[in-house]
Design a protein around this motif. Structure first.
Motif, PDB file in Angstrom:
ATOM      1  N   THR A  17      -6.634 -38.859  -8.199  1.00  0.00           N
ATOM      2  CA  THR A  17      -6.040 -39.794  -7.250  1.00  0.00           C
ATOM      3  C   THR A  17      -6.495 -41.218  -7.555  1.00  0.00           C
ATOM      4  O   THR A  17      -7.696 -41.468  -7.690  1.00  0.00           O
ATOM      5  CB  THR A  17      -6.411 -39.433  -5.810  1.00  0.00           C
ATOM      6  OG1 THR A  17      -5.840 -38.154  -5.488  1.00  0.00           O
ATOM      7  CG2 THR A  17      -5.893 -40.476  -4.821  1.00  0.00           C
ATOM      8  N   LEU A  18      -5.513 -42.083  -7.660  1.00  0.00           N
ATOM      9  CA  LEU A  18      -5.776 -43.514  -7.847  1.00  0.00           C
ATOM     10  C   LEU A  18      -5.885 -44.181  -6.483  1.00  0.00           C
ATOM     11  O   LEU A  18      -5.008 -43.987  -5.627  1.00  0.00           O
ATOM     12  CB  LEU A  18      -4.615 -44.140  -8.631  1.00  0.00           C
ATOM     13  CG  LEU A  18      -4.480 -45.658  -8.605  1.00  0.00           C
ATOM     14  CD1 LEU A  18      -5.648 -46.297  -9.316  1.00  0.00           C
ATOM     15  CD2 LEU A  18      -3.152 -46.076  -9.204  1.00  0.00           C
ATOM     16  N   SER A  19      -6.956 -44.934  -6.300  1.00  0.00           N
ATOM     17  CA  SER A  19      -7.135 -45.671  -5.049  1.00  0.00           C
ATOM     18  C   SER A  19      -7.405 -47.139  -5.359  1.00  0.00           C
ATOM     19  O   SER A  19      -8.325 -47.449  -6.120  1.00  0.00           O
ATOM     20  CB  SER A  19      -8.301 -45.086  -4.249  1.00  0.00           C
ATOM     21  OG  SER A  19      -8.031 -43.757  -3.854  1.00  0.00           O
ATOM     22  N   LEU A  20      -6.604 -47.998  -4.770  1.00  0.00           N
ATOM     23  CA  LEU A  20      -6.758 -49.440  -4.941  1.00  0.00           C
ATOM     24  C   LEU A  20      -6.788 -50.104  -3.567  1.00  0.00           C
ATOM     25  O   LEU A  20      -6.046 -49.702  -2.673  1.00  0.00           O
ATOM     26  CB  LEU A  20      -5.605 -50.026  -5.750  1.00  0.00           C
ATOM     27  CG  LEU A  20      -5.470 -49.577  -7.199  1.00  0.00           C
ATOM     28  CD1 LEU A  20      -4.176 -50.117  -7.793  1.00  0.00           C
ATOM     29  CD2 LEU A  20      -6.658 -50.019  -8.015  1.00  0.00           C
ATOM     30  N   THR A  21      -7.593 -51.133  -3.451  1.00  0.00           N
ATOM     31  CA  THR A  21      -7.697 -51.882  -2.204  1.00  0.00           C
ATOM     32  C   THR A  21      -7.272 -53.321  -2.426  1.00  0.00           C
ATOM     33  O   THR A  21      -7.607 -53.913  -3.461  1.00  0.00           O
ATOM     34  CB  THR A  21      -9.126 -51.828  -1.662  1.00  0.00           C
ATOM     35  OG1 THR A  21      -9.429 -50.480  -1.286  1.00  0.00           O
ATOM     36  CG2 THR A  21      -9.296 -52.723  -0.436  1.00  0.00           C
ATOM     37  N   CYS A  22      -6.543 -53.855  -1.477  1.00  0.00           N
ATOM     38  CA  CYS A  22      -6.146 -55.257  -1.503  1.00  0.00           C
ATOM     39  C   CYS A  22      -6.850 -55.976  -0.347  1.00  0.00           C
ATOM     40  O   CYS A  22      -6.691 -55.591   0.813  1.00  0.00           O
ATOM     41  CB  CYS A  22      -4.638 -55.381  -1.350  1.00  0.00           C
ATOM     42  SG  CYS A  22      -4.014 -57.072  -1.477  1.00  0.00           S
ATOM     43  N   THR A  23      -7.626 -56.976  -0.689  1.00  0.00           N
ATOM     44  CA  THR A  23      -8.330 -57.771   0.317  1.00  0.00           C
ATOM     45  C   THR A  23      -7.572 -59.069   0.517  1.00  0.00           C
ATOM     46  O   THR A  23      -7.261 -59.773  -0.452  1.00  0.00           O
ATOM     47  CB  THR A  23      -9.767 -58.059  -0.129  1.00  0.00           C
ATOM     48  OG1 THR A  23     -10.449 -56.802  -0.314  1.00  0.00           O
ATOM     49  CG2 THR A  23     -10.507 -58.872   0.924  1.00  0.00           C
ATOM     50  N   VAL A  24      -7.277 -59.365   1.776  1.00  0.00           N
ATOM     51  CA  VAL A  24      -6.478 -60.542   2.119  1.00  0.00           C
ATOM     52  C   VAL A  24      -7.370 -61.602   2.753  1.00  0.00           C
ATOM     53  O   VAL A  24      -8.185 -61.293   3.635  1.00  0.00           O
ATOM     54  CB  VAL A  24      -5.348 -60.150   3.079  1.00  0.00           C
ATOM     55  CG1 VAL A  24      -4.515 -61.375   3.458  1.00  0.00           C
ATOM     56  CG2 VAL A  24      -4.458 -59.077   2.445  1.00  0.00           C
ATOM     57  N   SER A  25      -7.208 -62.833   2.308  1.00  0.00           N
ATOM     58  CA  SER A  25      -7.925 -63.952   2.905  1.00  0.00           C
ATOM     59  C   SER A  25      -6.933 -65.066   3.227  1.00  0.00           C
ATOM     60  O   SER A  25      -5.843 -65.124   2.650  1.00  0.00           O
ATOM     61  CB  SER A  25      -9.010 -64.473   1.966  1.00  0.00           C
ATOM     62  OG  SER A  25      -8.463 -64.881   0.732  1.00  0.00           O
TER      63      SER A  25
END
Length: 119
Positions: A17-25
């Motif tokens: 499983t590929l897991s990616l996180t996007c952090t927004v500022s």
């Protein structure tokens, strides 16, 4: 100015499983009418929309990926996360997160992160 930044492993083994996180500022993922998207681009191919999570937490998926895709969010961290299961080498791509006001196109993009699926 809204900024997005993708993070996650650059190498994933087939069937994992590929897991990616996007952090927004510079803005909130709960901002009314905004959708938070995952998009990918395999080498030599066009962009493929994978799915999105709305400002209210509703999720939307590309039908071709729906059975393997999950998008969630952590409002306390202003992040949203992609999980893609059972990946294959053909899913090697640059993965982007992007923000859109409704479904009218993307006005903010992350810089993209390269993910290689290989044993």
């Amino acid at each position: 100015q809204v900024q997005l930044h993708e993070s996650g492993p650059g190498l994933v083994k087939p069937s994992q499983t590929l897991s990616l996180t996007c952090t927004v500022s510079g803005g909130s993922i709960t901002t009314n009418t905004y959708y938070w998207n995952w998009i990918r681009q395999p080498p030599g191919k066009g962009l493929e929309w994978m799915g999105a999570i709305s400002y209210s937490g509703n999720t939307y998926y590309n039908p071709s990926l729906k059975s393997r895709t999950s998008i969630s969010r952590d409002t306390s961290k202003n992040q949203f996360t992609l999980h893609l299961s059972s990946v294959t080498p053909e899913e090697t791509a640059v993965y982007y997160c992007a923000a859109s006001p409704g479904w009218a196109g993307y006005n903010y993009w992350g810089q993209g992160t390269q993910v290689t699926v290989s044993s």
